[in-house]
Scaffold this motif. Structure first.
Motif, PDB file in Angstrom:
ATOM      1  N   UNK A   1       0.827  -1.210   0.000  1.00  0.00           N
ATOM      2  CA  UNK A   1       0.000   0.000   0.000  1.00  0.00           C
ATOM      3  C   UNK A   1       0.860   1.258   0.000  1.00  0.00           C
ATOM      4  N   UNK A   2       1.928   1.259   0.790  1.00  0.00           N
ATOM      5  CA  UNK A   2       2.799   2.439   0.870  1.00  0.00           C
ATOM      6  C   UNK A   2       3.499   2.703  -0.455  1.00  0.00           C
ATOM      7  N   UNK A   3       3.960   1.650  -1.124  1.00  0.00           N
ATOM      8  CA  UNK A   3       4.618   1.833  -2.420  1.00  0.00           C
ATOM      9  C   UNK A   3       3.642   2.390  -3.447  1.00  0.00           C
ATOM     10  N   UNK A   4       2.451   1.813  -3.509  1.00  0.00           N
ATOM     11  CA  UNK A   4       1.468   2.256  -4.502  1.00  0.00           C
ATOM     12  C   UNK A   4       1.027   3.690  -4.249  1.00  0.00           C
ATOM     13  N   UNK A   5       0.710   4.019  -2.998  1.00  0.00           N
ATOM     14  CA  UNK A   5       0.207   5.365  -2.684  1.00  0.00           C
ATOM     15  C   UNK A   5       1.308   6.407  -2.876  1.00  0.00           C
ATOM     16  N   UNK A   6       2.532   6.110  -2.462  1.00  0.00           N
ATOM     17  CA  UNK A   6       3.620   7.083  -2.634  1.00  0.00           C
ATOM     18  C   UNK A   6       3.921   7.330  -4.112  1.00  0.00           C
ATOM     19  N   UNK A   7       3.858   6.279  -4.916  1.00  0.00           N
ATOM     20  CA  UNK A   7       4.093   6.462  -6.362  1.00  0.00           C
ATOM     21  C   UNK A   7       3.018   7.349  -6.986  1.00  0.00           C
ATOM     22  N   UNK A   8       1.758   7.095  -6.643  1.00  0.00           N
ATOM     23  CA  UNK A   8       0.669   7.912  -7.186  1.00  0.00           C
ATOM     24  C   UNK A   8       0.739   9.341  -6.657  1.00  0.00           C
ATOM     25  N   UNK A   9       1.047   9.513  -5.384  1.00  0.00           N
ATOM     26  CA  UNK A   9       1.161  10.855  -4.816  1.00  0.00           C
ATOM     27  C   UNK A   9       2.305  11.632  -5.457  1.00  0.00           C
ATOM     28  N   UNK A  10       3.427  10.928  -5.696  1.00  0.00           N
ATOM     29  CA  UNK A  10       4.557  11.584  -6.336  1.00  0.00           C
ATOM     30  C   UNK A  10       4.220  12.065  -7.736  1.00  0.00           C
ATOM     31  N   UNK A  11       3.476  11.250  -8.480  1.00  0.00           N
ATOM     32  CA  UNK A  11       3.088  11.651  -9.833  1.00  0.00           C
ATOM     33  C   UNK A  11       2.210  12.904  -9.801  1.00  0.00           C
ATOM     34  N   UNK A  12       1.318  12.981  -8.803  1.00  0.00           N
ATOM     35  CA  UNK A  12       0.377  14.109  -8.742  1.00  0.00           C
ATOM     36  C   UNK A  12       1.017  15.367  -8.153  1.00  0.00           C
ATOM     37  N   UNK A  13       1.787  15.233  -7.094  1.00  0.00           N
ATOM     38  CA  UNK A  13       2.265  16.403  -6.348  1.00  0.00           C
ATOM     39  C   UNK A  13       3.711  16.774  -6.635  1.00  0.00           C
ATOM     40  N   UNK A  14       4.483  15.851  -7.206  1.00  0.00           N
ATOM     41  CA  UNK A  14       5.896  16.157  -7.443  1.00  0.00           C
ATOM     42  C   UNK A  14       6.224  16.242  -8.927  1.00  0.00           C
TER      43      UNK A  14
END
Length: 336
Positions: free
Chosen positions: A323-336
């Motif tokens: 869950x942490x890998x998936x959410x961090x990857x998606x968050x990075x795409x959106x916010x970074x």
């Protein structure tokens, strides 16, 4: 049987008056180590003068010096909360319905600082006092990841990327709440062993506080040194083409730094400075390092298994990692 002269026979039992066998003690080992260093000071000085070692030492010292004040501050605050804030406070503050208690417990992690070493026993105390396991587990994941000390350290470590602070907060809170709701939906009571009493129960508050501080400083400080050594080695020793190959693949880079976070087991107050030094990797990959590390690493798996049981840890840890890998990857795409 004794030999002539009254000495014990070979293999016989020693007399009560015989001296105790000598063992190597820590001071003796320290003296032996210092003597060895003095005897080999010439080769050691020559090795340290090499450019690669100077580069290694520069990165190592920079990471440790930057991270140490935040680590100490985080340990002091987490020990104060674990000792002086009664678990009944959380039980009264959280809603009775687990579905609503999960996000409230997640937000409470942003208000109440605590490193991951302290969040596990605090979560165990919450479960022991009757708090819904889903809410206690949400607090366990969020407190070391989004508390003010950790977010301030992240801002200092990434001065040119303020979006990293927001991305870390959002991704970590989402993972904590998702795992809380997942446990509420799919978790079974027989997977979660009732936690034992805290090691500091029965001690005065002052003794418990300083005992917790001493334990966490030594424990977290050791992992900080290991993490700084690993970051320095990646920076100065590992061939640049290897790092470029891993960092050039978006999927591989995220998985590599997520796995590195699990292996290094760095305290959350210090991990931002290690992540900031891994400049070969993208911000999204480094975000995965910052989100995964405070939620699941080698020491946390051992602590979770010891507190809640192996059956719990074997199910909760892999689900948290994915869950942490998936959410961090998606968050990075959106916010970074």
């Amino acid at each position: 049987m004794e030999k002539a002269g009254g000495t014990p026979a070979a293999g016989g039992a020693a007399n009560p008056g015989d001296p105790e066998p000598r063992h190597l003690s820590s001071p003796l080992l320290l003296v032996l180590g210092l003597l060895t260093a003095v005897m080999l000071q010439g080769p050691i000085r020559g090795a340290l003068a090499a450019p690669v070692m100077q580069s290694w030492m520069t990165v190592f010292v920079a990471v440790v010096v930057q991270a140490l004040p935040f680590l100490v501050l985080g340990v002091l605050l987490s020990a104060a909360i674990a000792v002086f804030v009664p678990p009944s406070f959380f039980a009264r503050a959280l809603p009775g319905r687990p579905v609503l208690a999960v996000p409230v417990a997640g937000v409470a992690g942003a208000v109440l600082p605590g490193c991951e070493c302290a969040s596990v026993p605090v979560a165990g105390a919450l479960v022991r006092r009757g708090v819904a396991p889903a809410a206690a587990l949400t607090f366990l994941l969020s407190a070391p990841a989004i508390n003010p000390v950790v977010l301030t350290a992240t801002a200092v470590a990434f001065p040119g990327n303020p979006g990293m602070v927001l991305a870390r907060f959002v991704a970590s809170l989402l993972v904590a709440c998702a795992m809380g709701w997942l446990w509420h939906r799919l978790g079974r009571a027989d997977w979660l062993r009732p936690p034992a009493r805290s090691a500091h129960d029965g001690h005065s508050r002052g003794a418990a506080f300083w005992g917790s501080v001493r334990h966490d400083v030594m424990h977290a400080g050791g992992f900080l040194v290991v993490g700084a050594m690993a970051a320095a080695t990646l920076k100065a020793v590992v061939p640049a083409e290897w790092l470029r190959a891993a960092a050039g693949n978006p999927v591989l880079s995220v998985l590599a730094l997520a796995a590195l976070a699990v292996l290094l087991s760095i305290c959350s107050e210090a991990d931002a400075f290690v992540a900031a030094s891994l400049t070969q990797f993208s911000l999204t990959a480094r975000l995965a390092f910052l989100v995964v590390g405070p939620m699941i690493d080698l020491k946390l798996f051992a602590m979770q298994a010891g507190t809640f049981g192996r059956a719990f840890a074997l199910r909760f840890a892999p689900a948290t990692f994915a869950t942490a890998v998936a959410v961090s990857a998606l968050t990075g795409v959106v916010l970074l």
